[in-house]
Write a protein that holds these residues in place. Structure first.
Motif, PDB file in Angstrom:
ATOM      1  N   GLY A 265       0.962  -1.400   0.017  1.00 35.94           N
ATOM      2  CA  GLY A 265       0.198   0.005   0.007  1.00 35.94           C
ATOM      3  C   GLY A 265       0.846   1.274   0.126  1.00 35.94           C
ATOM      4  N   TYR A 266       1.904   1.140   0.489  1.00 42.34           N
ATOM      5  CA  TYR A 266       2.964   2.264   0.666  1.00 42.34           C
ATOM      6  C   TYR A 266       3.219   2.728  -0.700  1.00 42.34           C
ATOM      7  N   MET A 267       3.794   1.603  -1.071  1.00 36.15           N
ATOM      8  CA  MET A 267       4.292   1.874  -2.604  1.00 36.15           C
ATOM      9  C   MET A 267       3.165   2.213  -3.444  1.00 36.15           C
ATOM     10  N   LEU A 268       2.068   1.695  -3.421  1.00 37.15           N
ATOM     11  CA  LEU A 268       1.090   2.121  -4.332  1.00 37.15           C
ATOM     12  C   LEU A 268       0.887   3.699  -4.262  1.00 37.15           C
ATOM     13  N   LEU A 269       0.671   4.224  -3.010  1.00 39.20           N
ATOM     14  CA  LEU A 269       0.481   5.510  -2.770  1.00 39.20           C
ATOM     15  C   LEU A 269       1.557   6.280  -3.217  1.00 39.20           C
ATOM     16  N   HIS A 270       2.668   5.994  -3.340  1.00 41.12           N
ATOM     17  CA  HIS A 270       3.967   6.483  -4.021  1.00 41.12           C
ATOM     18  C   HIS A 270       3.825   6.813  -5.515  1.00 41.12           C
ATOM     19  N   VAL A 271       3.113   5.741  -6.126  1.00 39.48           N
ATOM     20  CA  VAL A 271       2.802   5.938  -7.455  1.00 39.48           C
ATOM     21  C   VAL A 271       2.126   6.965  -8.090  1.00 39.48           C
ATOM     22  N   PHE A 272       1.062   7.090  -7.240  1.00 37.76           N
ATOM     23  CA  PHE A 272       0.441   8.487  -7.648  1.00 37.76           C
ATOM     24  C   PHE A 272       1.184   9.772  -6.991  1.00 37.76           C
ATOM     25  N   LEU A 273       1.855   9.613  -6.216  1.00 37.37           N
ATOM     26  CA  LEU A 273       2.542  10.780  -5.494  1.00 37.37           C
ATOM     27  C   LEU A 273       3.509  11.296  -6.422  1.00 37.37           C
ATOM     28  N   ALA A 299      -4.767  25.627 -14.313  1.00 41.68           N
ATOM     29  CA  ALA A 299      -5.539  24.167 -13.823  1.00 41.68           C
ATOM     30  C   ALA A 299      -4.434  23.037 -13.517  1.00 41.68           C
ATOM     31  N   PHE A 300      -3.740  22.952 -14.327  1.00 36.87           N
ATOM     32  CA  PHE A 300      -2.591  21.756 -14.220  1.00 36.87           C
ATOM     33  C   PHE A 300      -1.978  21.758 -13.277  1.00 36.87           C
ATOM     34  N   ILE A 301      -1.368  22.909 -12.827  1.00 31.43           N
ATOM     35  CA  ILE A 301      -0.647  22.936 -11.924  1.00 31.43           C
ATOM     36  C   ILE A 301      -1.295  22.994 -10.456  1.00 31.43           C
ATOM     37  N   VAL A 302      -2.425  23.551 -10.395  1.00 32.51           N
ATOM     38  CA  VAL A 302      -3.101  23.352  -9.305  1.00 32.51           C
ATOM     39  C   VAL A 302      -3.633  21.946  -8.915  1.00 32.51           C
ATOM     40  N   ILE A 303      -4.075  21.339  -9.840  1.00 27.99           N
ATOM     41  CA  ILE A 303      -4.350  19.952  -9.508  1.00 27.99           C
ATOM     42  C   ILE A 303      -3.542  18.971  -9.299  1.00 27.99           C
ATOM     43  N   SER A 304      -2.194  19.145  -9.856  1.00 22.61           N
ATOM     44  CA  SER A 304      -1.018  18.406  -9.663  1.00 22.61           C
ATOM     45  C   SER A 304      -0.616  18.845  -8.102  1.00 22.61           C
ATOM     46  N   ILE A 305      -0.493  19.839  -7.604  1.00 27.33           N
ATOM     47  CA  ILE A 305      -0.142  20.137  -6.343  1.00 27.33           C
ATOM     48  C   ILE A 305      -1.355  19.624  -5.444  1.00 27.33           C
ATOM     49  N   ILE A 306      -2.373  19.644  -5.937  1.00 29.05           N
ATOM     50  CA  ILE A 306      -3.377  19.014  -4.657  1.00 29.05           C
ATOM     51  C   ILE A 306      -3.414  17.587  -4.736  1.00 29.05           C
ATOM     52  N   ILE A 307      -3.304  17.072  -6.021  1.00 25.80           N
ATOM     53  CA  ILE A 307      -3.031  15.481  -5.610  1.00 25.80           C
ATOM     54  C   ILE A 307      -1.641  15.125  -5.017  1.00 25.80           C
ATOM     55  N   TYR A 308      -0.771  15.821  -5.297  1.00 29.76           N
ATOM     56  CA  TYR A 308       0.631  15.461  -4.546  1.00 29.76           C
ATOM     57  C   TYR A 308       0.659  15.721  -2.927  1.00 29.76           C
ATOM     58  N   ILE A 310      -2.560  15.411  -1.423  1.00 28.71           N
ATOM     59  CA  ILE A 310      -3.499  14.249  -0.942  1.00 28.71           C
ATOM     60  C   ILE A 310      -2.716  12.963  -0.723  1.00 28.71           C
ATOM     61  N   PHE A 311      -1.949  12.566  -1.602  1.00 24.10           N
ATOM     62  CA  PHE A 311      -1.370  11.265  -1.442  1.00 24.10           C
ATOM     63  C   PHE A 311      -0.337  11.485  -0.459  1.00 24.10           C
ATOM     64  N   TYR A 361       0.581  29.036  -0.761  1.00 21.64           N
ATOM     65  CA  TYR A 361      -0.349  27.749  -0.363  1.00 21.64           C
ATOM     66  C   TYR A 361       0.850  26.782   0.252  1.00 21.64           C
ATOM     67  N   ILE A 362       1.774  26.515  -0.700  1.00 22.04           N
ATOM     68  CA  ILE A 362       2.614  25.276  -0.288  1.00 22.04           C
ATOM     69  C   ILE A 362       3.282  25.545   1.142  1.00 22.04           C
ATOM     70  N   TYR A 363       3.792  26.631   1.445  1.00 18.79           N
ATOM     71  CA  TYR A 363       4.264  27.031   2.781  1.00 18.79           C
ATOM     72  C   TYR A 363       3.385  27.154   3.822  1.00 18.79           C
ATOM     73  N   SER A 364       2.073  27.364   3.558  1.00 19.21           N
ATOM     74  CA  SER A 364       0.970  27.401   4.448  1.00 19.21           C
ATOM     75  C   SER A 364       0.642  26.087   4.876  1.00 19.21           C
ATOM     76  N   VAL A 365       0.709  25.046   3.955  1.00 24.36           N
ATOM     77  CA  VAL A 365       0.331  23.723   3.912  1.00 24.36           C
ATOM     78  C   VAL A 365       1.408  23.046   5.026  1.00 24.36           C
ATOM     79  N   PHE A 366       2.734  23.361   4.579  1.00 24.67           N
ATOM     80  CA  PHE A 366       3.943  22.714   5.338  1.00 24.67           C
ATOM     81  C   PHE A 366       3.918  23.323   6.722  1.00 24.67           C
ATOM     82  N   ALA A 367       3.564  24.531   6.791  1.00 27.41           N
ATOM     83  CA  ALA A 367       3.843  25.297   8.298  1.00 27.41           C
ATOM     84  C   ALA A 367       2.747  24.566   8.958  1.00 27.41           C
TER      85      ALA A 367
END
Length: 381
Positions: A265-273, A299-308, A310-311, A361-367
């Motif tokens: 499962g850990y490996m599978l999650l990383h496939v998407f990540l 839209a492409f960069i927003v969706i890609s970062i959100i998916i990153y 999520i996983f 957004y990225i640094y807010s999530v990290f913080a």
């Protein structure tokens, strides 16, 4: 005996494994070049489909090798020779990884089938040495041999089918592999692997993927020393750095690397990540291209970062108990993501603001991730 040997210490990642992974860095670059085939101001649908399929195939090849080494590898001469053979064959797969794949179909699929055959032989050798071992170990090896044999048969059949009909049957082999992977977690748990070794291998592959991203943003530094060059290069660098430290923080502080776990499962999650990271690399390159329309590239960069993210947060399943997140954490992250999406949709025409919003957004999530984990550690200490 091989099958009854119990690991008393963490399996270390060998140098040959790192060299093997470097071949995949090259393939990542080849694969990302596919989606630079533009049509009506964005990625051609056929090119994007080729990109997704190529990504899944190459990650599946990498996954199969890593799981074999993790459970049965002993860094012997025979195994190292087999790895070098597959490294050589991977170059042919890389050569066929392109938008005009039809001209390289035979080369790509013959190399793919030979790589899987090589791995099947390695499993068979382990099976021969394991005749008097535990039945669940021999059953696990036979299961993997069967999965590889089915995939090889499909790939082999795809060559004449493509020759006579032009129909690319090979992706079915990839789909079969993923289906078996989805239903293999319980079977894999019967044979103990080394979860710490597996997480380290995956982490290194993620690092190599970030390496490709670093190369991808090099174009932001072109154009001399002026405001635009400095501003956009700094923002792009901060995006990559923010994504990297987020993953590194989860790996170092959240993931329970000492757990007893097959790692499927850990490996599978990383496939998407990892796929999301590849998409972010391409998206950052698109942001510099005036011929790519503003709406799809934002839209492409927003969706890609959100998916990153999520996983990345789904990896919480493998977290140390004191670092496990509460419902409040996901609600706050979800709200931050919705605000980010709304602002990017409203301000997509202004590239200065949109790239700054991405950084915020990225640094807010990290913080929030950082302080939430530290708070949980104190509460559950």
């Amino acid at each position: 005996m091989l099958c009854l040997f119990k690991k008393n210490e963490e399996k270390k990642v060998e140098y040959i494994e790192l060299i093997y992974d470097l071949i995949f860095v090259y393939i990542i670059g080849r694969n990302n070049s596919i989606i630079h085939t533009l049509e009506n101001g964005f990625i051609a649908p056929s090119a994007f489909l080729t990109y997704i399929l190529s990504t899944l195939v190459i990650l599946q090849v990498w996954y199969a090798t890593v799981m074999f080494i993790n459970k049965y590898g002993n860094n012997g001469v025979q195994e190292n020779v087999a790895i070098f053979i597959n490294m050589y064959l991977l170059y042919y797969m890389a050569e066929g990884t392109r938008a005009d794949w039809r001209d390289f179909y035979y080369c790509y699929n013959i190399a793919w089938a030979l790589i899987l055959l090589n791995l099947l032989i390695q499993y068979y050798i382990k099976l021969r040495k394991c005749d008097n071992g535990a039945f669940w170990v021999t059953a696990h090896i036979k299961r993997n041999i069967m999965i590889l044999a089915v995939q090889i048969a499909i790939i082999a059949a795809s060559v004449p089918v493509f020759y006579f009909t032009g129909i690319p049957l090979a992706p079915v082999a990839m789909a079969v592999g993923i289906i078996f992977l989805l239903f293999s977690n319980k079977a894999n748990n019967f044979v103990e692997g080394d979860f710490a070794h597996l997480t380290e291998r995956i982490m290194l592959y993620v690092v190599f993927t970030f390496g490709e991203m670093i190369i991808g943003i090099a174009s932001y530094f072109e154009g001399g020393l002026n405001f635009n060059t400095v501003y956009f290069s700094l923002m792009a660098f901060l995006i990559v750095a923010g994504l990297f430290i987020s993953y590194g923080f989860v790996y170092d502080n959240v993931t329970d690397r000492e757990r007893s776990e097959s790692g499927t499962g850990y490996m599978l999650l990383h496939v998407f990540l990892i796929t999301a990271l590849n998409n972010i690399t391409a998206a950052l390159e698109f942001m510099r291209m005036s011929e790519v329309k503003a709406i799809p590239k934002n839209a492409f960069i927003v969706i890609s970062i959100i998916i990153y993210f999520i996983f990345l947060f789904l990896l919480e399943k493998y977290a140390i108990i004191r670092c496990q997140a509460h419902l409040k954490f996901y609600l706050v992250i979800g709200a931050m993501s919705l605000v980010f999406c709304a602002l990017m949709a409203a301000l997509y025409k202004n590239s200065y603001i949109s790239i700054a919003l991405t950084v915020i957004y990225i640094y807010s999530v990290f913080a929030y991730l950082y302080f939430s984990v530290k708070r949980n550690q104190k509460e559950k200490a």
